[in-house]
Structures are given as C-alpha cells and as structure tokens.
Design an enzyme around this catalytic site. Sequence first.
Site, PDB file in Angstrom:
ATOM      1  CG  ASP A   1      -2.019  -1.059   1.167  1.00 20.12           C
ATOM      2  OD1 ASP A   1      -1.966  -1.920   0.271  1.00 20.12           O
ATOM      3  OD2 ASP A   1      -2.912  -1.037   2.043  1.00 20.12           O
TER       4      ASP A   1
ATOM      5  CE  LYS B   1      -4.072  -4.204   1.141  1.00 22.34           C
ATOM      6  NZ  LYS B   1      -4.769  -3.207   1.955  1.00 22.34           N
TER       7      LYS B   1
ATOM      8  CB  CYS C   1      -2.215  -2.678   5.150  1.00 20.23           C
ATOM      9  SG  CYS C   1      -3.895  -1.995   5.101  1.00 20.23           S
TER      10      CYS C   1
END
Length: 216
Positions: free
Chosen positions: A19, A117, A162
């Site tokens: 991310d 995701k 994450c």
Amino acid sequence: MSVQGKIAPSDTDVLIVVDVQHDFLPGGALAVPDGDAVIAPINRLAKAFQHVVLTQDWHPQGHASFASAHVDKQPFDTTELHYGSQVLWPDHCVQGTKGAEISRDLNIPHAQLVIRKGYNSGIDSYSGFKEADRKTSTGLEGYLKERGFRRVFCAGLATDFCVAWTALDAAAAGFETYLIEDASRAIDTNGSLAKAKNDLSAAGVRMIGSAQILEG
Ligand SMILES: [Zn+2]
C-alpha cells in the site's frame, strides 16, 4: 521476535510491498506519519529481490470502512460490522482516483504482481491475503504457493494495519515471514502499534531491519 544476522534473498523469497499509495503518503487522505520515509529503503531492498509483489488498497465509493458511510461516526471511531469490529477511516484509495495510485517514487519496475484489496463494498481488507471477514481470499496465498515461494518479506504502510495483517496471514499460511521495520511506518491509533507488535511476535513473524538484507 527480532532476528539478527544477514539475509541473502534467494529465488524462493518474495518481497511484498504494502500500500505505498498517495493517500497513505504526506498530503494524502489518510497520510501515515512519516510515510514517505519508506520509499528509499523499499527501493533499495527491492533491488535485492528477484520477486516483488505490490498490494494496492482499492475501495469503491461509500466503502464500509469509510466513516462517511456511517451516521454519526468520525474517522478513527470504531463500529461493528457484520464480521466484527472495524476502525473507520477517512475516505481513501477510492478506485480510479489519484489517491489510490501507487507512488511513482517507488522504483520497482520488476514487480510481478499488483494485488488489489478492499474492493468488496461491505468488507475491509487490511491484509493482502484475506479480507477482514477472515474468509474471503484475495488469491495471494495460492499465487505464492503455486510459484513455490518459501519466505515472505513485508514492508510498507501501515505497520500496524495492512503490513501487520499481511505478515500475520503470510505466517498463518505457512510462509517463514519477516517484517522489515525501518521500511514500514505506523498509524498508531488507540494502541494499534503495540497490539500489532504483540500479535506479530505471537505468530512468530521475524522483525528485521533493511540493513540485514544483503544486496545482490
Ligand atoms: Zn483501506
């Protein structure tokens, strides 16, 4: 646990860069403090890995993890969704927006897969492997196993959400799993970083520094 000594990445190792997107970087909708400090170590590390996978948070508008989708809720409040407790966030990483783009400062042209995701409107997905209902798979476990990887190295944003959840799921899937601490940065809301570190330690995820990775 923290692990000392040097590590030489091999053909069965994969680096997962989590991310590193505009909305998690300074100026973004959900900026992680000092988030851009991960870019230089990740770029250096990535050169040492033959195999790199990127994850990308990728939400539809009105996603269930957005505080704006709930009445009387503010960002960083917690609510109960059908699968359990959920921290609510500012709107971020909306599909197709600039904020959702992976930073162009990442220099990993050899990355082999971008796994998106969080695209199911009612379920968040901190982990690159499994959504927050803990049932819905992204397919990443199968991909990594089919390719014969043994060790998974995780870095990126944010350490306590994450990156941690991705590392925990990698360990649960049976991979020897490492989290590269100085190539990750945390949000640290309501004790989340301490909790993540406890969970990682309990799961046997190895905490290392990027200087321990030998560059090829
Ligand atoms: Zn998200």
